[in-house]
Design an enzyme around this catalytic site. Structure first.
Site, PDB file in Angstrom:
ATOM      1  N   GLU A 173       3.638  -4.226   2.775  1.00  0.00           N
ATOM      2  CA  GLU A 173       4.214  -3.193   2.230  1.00  0.00           C
ATOM      3  C   GLU A 173       4.090  -1.940   2.965  1.00  0.00           C
ATOM      4  O   GLU A 173       3.778  -1.972   4.336  1.00  0.00           O
ATOM      5  CB  GLU A 173       3.957  -2.916   0.642  1.00  0.00           C
ATOM      6  CG  GLU A 173       2.641  -2.959   0.370  1.00  0.00           C
ATOM      7  CD  GLU A 173       2.348  -2.752  -1.162  1.00  0.00           C
ATOM      8  OE1 GLU A 173       3.259  -2.789  -1.823  1.00  0.00           O
ATOM      9  OE2 GLU A 173       1.207  -2.561  -1.543  1.00  0.00           O
TER      10      GLU A 173
ATOM     11  N   ASP B 194      -0.537   6.977  -1.290  1.00  0.00           N
ATOM     12  CA  ASP B 194       0.324   6.718  -0.571  1.00  0.00           C
ATOM     13  C   ASP B 194       0.924   8.037   0.276  1.00  0.00           C
ATOM     14  O   ASP B 194       2.122   8.458   0.363  1.00  0.00           O
ATOM     15  CB  ASP B 194       1.799   6.143  -1.419  1.00  0.00           C
ATOM     16  CG  ASP B 194       1.120   5.213  -2.395  1.00  0.00           C
ATOM     17  OD1 ASP B 194       0.496   4.461  -1.891  1.00  0.00           O
ATOM     18  OD2 ASP B 194       1.780   5.111  -3.576  1.00  0.00           O
TER      19      ASP B 194
HETATM   20  O1  FUB Z   1       1.389   3.345  -5.425  1.00  0.00           O
HETATM   21  C1  FUB Z   1       2.260   2.324  -5.639  1.00  0.00           C
HETATM   22  C2  FUB Z   1       2.216   1.260  -4.557  1.00  0.00           C
HETATM   23  O2  FUB Z   1       0.878   0.802  -4.369  1.00  0.00           O
HETATM   24  C3  FUB Z   1       3.052   1.736  -3.451  1.00  0.00           C
HETATM   25  O3  FUB Z   1       4.071   1.869  -3.378  1.00  0.00           O
HETATM   26  C4  FUB Z   1       2.141   0.676  -2.567  1.00  0.00           C
HETATM   27  O4  FUB Z   1       2.612   0.975  -1.094  1.00  0.00           O
HETATM   28  C5  FUB Z   1       0.876   0.658  -3.102  1.00  0.00           C
HETATM   29  O5  FUB Z   1      -0.082   1.754  -2.207  1.00  0.00           O
END
Ligand code: FUB
Length: 446
Positions: free
Chosen positions: A207, A34
């Protein structure tokens, strides 16, 4: 700060902190995911999530497990300094210290202060699901002081903050869809009601919002499950809160099958870059991820060219470093295999195996000093014995060295005088001539 002081402070930080050099993935001694990347005072700062394997009583087996955040910095996108832990689930007053869910963060500077935003579940009695907290520092690498409470009005993950040209700050986050709101100048409270951002594909999880502006266009980038796993897409608008218009795919789904991806985009020294992640160091468990970077290019009309992930990544490699040719820019159609050096300790990295006559790998952008003579050395082994030709500017190009590798089972450092020492930034090719099987860990020039 004078140039001398800047230089001194860099040397001190290299001696004090962990110095890392890598292509893709960028960080090879721990898992990182991320990536939120920022340019502060001419330096690139990487704020990733920090995946760790769950152990009994610490996190949930088979799921994401993250207890803290590190920050890394680089002056050249090749050499990275690990500044250590900046925020941990144990030091955030409102966060559940048993949750191991410190997910995708972001950091931004305002008036000389650095605001680090992170999602985490609250302690029992607090809001359900994920909240978003803030920690504040006077330097991009901390020390960061977490605020006593999360931001009121945000329930979700993956915060992203941008400050528009008029000084108005915006915060974005995800909860299945993408949301946004204005932030007050204190950077700690919402200044408007959250809105669901419009203009994205209706179906499939979205997301990881990350907004940037270029030539008056606001680009909202985000991972989206259009089919089975995430790919990176973007949408554009003339307003930071939209409505947006879907504009295309930035990067296709991972060929290794990593379920998530997560991105940020920066311009550094007149080149744009995409930072993202994949499961390079943990190919059998995609919740232990690694951050990568590749160059990003715009078309004349402002659209973005789809990015093909590479192993070579970005930045220039000094010829005197151990050049990891397994992170190649191109390779022959067959006769080249890439394997972990130690399958029980993948942080040891990879090796290149040449097993067919004329098999080759190319490694771009190596900086040679101005010396006129020198040596090549390489960590190598060959059960058959063999000869590697090292050339520049083409395949085979101009041969600058020949490595004659004796038959043997063990790794050794093979050294030879260079035919000629090139100058400037050159593309390197390493090629097997004749029969045999040769394994190479790295090559280096002195
Ligand atoms: O790293 C945990 C979660 O997985 C993140 O918050 C999302 O964006 C995905 O990458």
């Amino acid at each position: 700060m004078t140039d001398f002081k800047k230089c001194l402070s860099l040397i001190v930080s290299i001696l004090w902190f962990n110095s890392l050099m890598a292509q893709n993935p960028l960080i090879q001694n721990q898992f990182t995911a991320d990536p939120s990347v920022r340019v502060f005072n001419g330096k690139v700062y990487l704020y990733p999530s920090h995946d760790i394997p769950a152990t009994p009583g610490h996190g949930r087996a088979g799921w994401f497990c993250m207890q803290d955040y590190h920050v890394f910095s680089s002056l050249n996108l090749t050499d990275w300094i690990d500044h250590g832990v900046i925020v941990s689930q144990n030091t955030v007053p409102w966060a559940d210290s048993a949750a191991y869910s410190m997910w995708a963060p972001d950091c931004i500077e305002r008036a000389g202060k650095y605001y680090f935003y992170f999602p985490a579940p609250a302690k029992s009695g607090g809001p359900k699901g994920f909240s978003v907290g803030v920690a504040i520092a006077n330097k991009p690498y901390g020390p960061f002081v977490p605020q006593p409470l999360p931001i009121a009005g945000i329930h979700g993950i993956d915060p992203n903050v941008q400050i528009d040209k008029d000084g108005q700050a915006y915060i974005y986050w995800a909860q299945g869809n993408l949301y946004g709101a204005k932030l007050k100048t204190n950077m700690l409270e919402l200044a408007s009601e959250p809105v669901k951002l419009e203009g994205f594909p209706d179906k499939g999880l979205k997301e990881g919002p990350y907004l940037f502006e270029r030539k008056g266009i606001y680009y909202m980038t985000y991972p989206h499950v259009a089919d089975k796993i995430e790919r990176l897409e973007y949408a554009t608008s003339d307003n930071p809160l939209g409505p947006f218009k879907y504009a295309g795919v930035l990067m296709d789904e991972s060929t290794s099958g990593c379920w998530t991806n997560h991105q940020s985009v920066i311009e550094f020294k007149n080149q744009w870059y995409l930072f993202y992640h994949n499961d390079d160091l943990s190919p059998n468990f995609d919740k232990n991820r690694s951050v990568r970077a590749d160059s990003l290019f715009f078309n004349e009309d402002g659209t973005i060219r789809k990015i093909t992930p590479t192993l070579r990544g970005v930045g220039i490699t000094a010829s005197s470093e151990k050049i990891q040719i397994d992170r190649f820019s191109a390779k022959s159609a067959d006769g080249v295999e890439i394997a972990f050096l130690d399958t029980l300790n993948k942080f040891e990295g990879w090796e290149t195996i040449f097993n067919k006559t004329d098999a080759w790998v190319k490694y771009s952008s190596v900086f040679f000093g101005k010396k006129t003579a020198g040596h090549i050395s390489a960590k190598i082994r060959s059960v058959t014995g063999g000869v590697l030709l090292v050339s520049i500017d083409g395949k085979p190009g101009k041969v600058i060295a020949k490595l004659i590798i004796p038959k043997g089972n063990n790794w050794s450092i093979v050294k030879n005088a260079l035919v000629s020492m090139p100058g400037g930034v050159r593309n390197l090719t390493v090629q097997l001539t004749g029969e045999g099987r040769v394994e190479a860990d790295w090559v280096s020039f002195k």
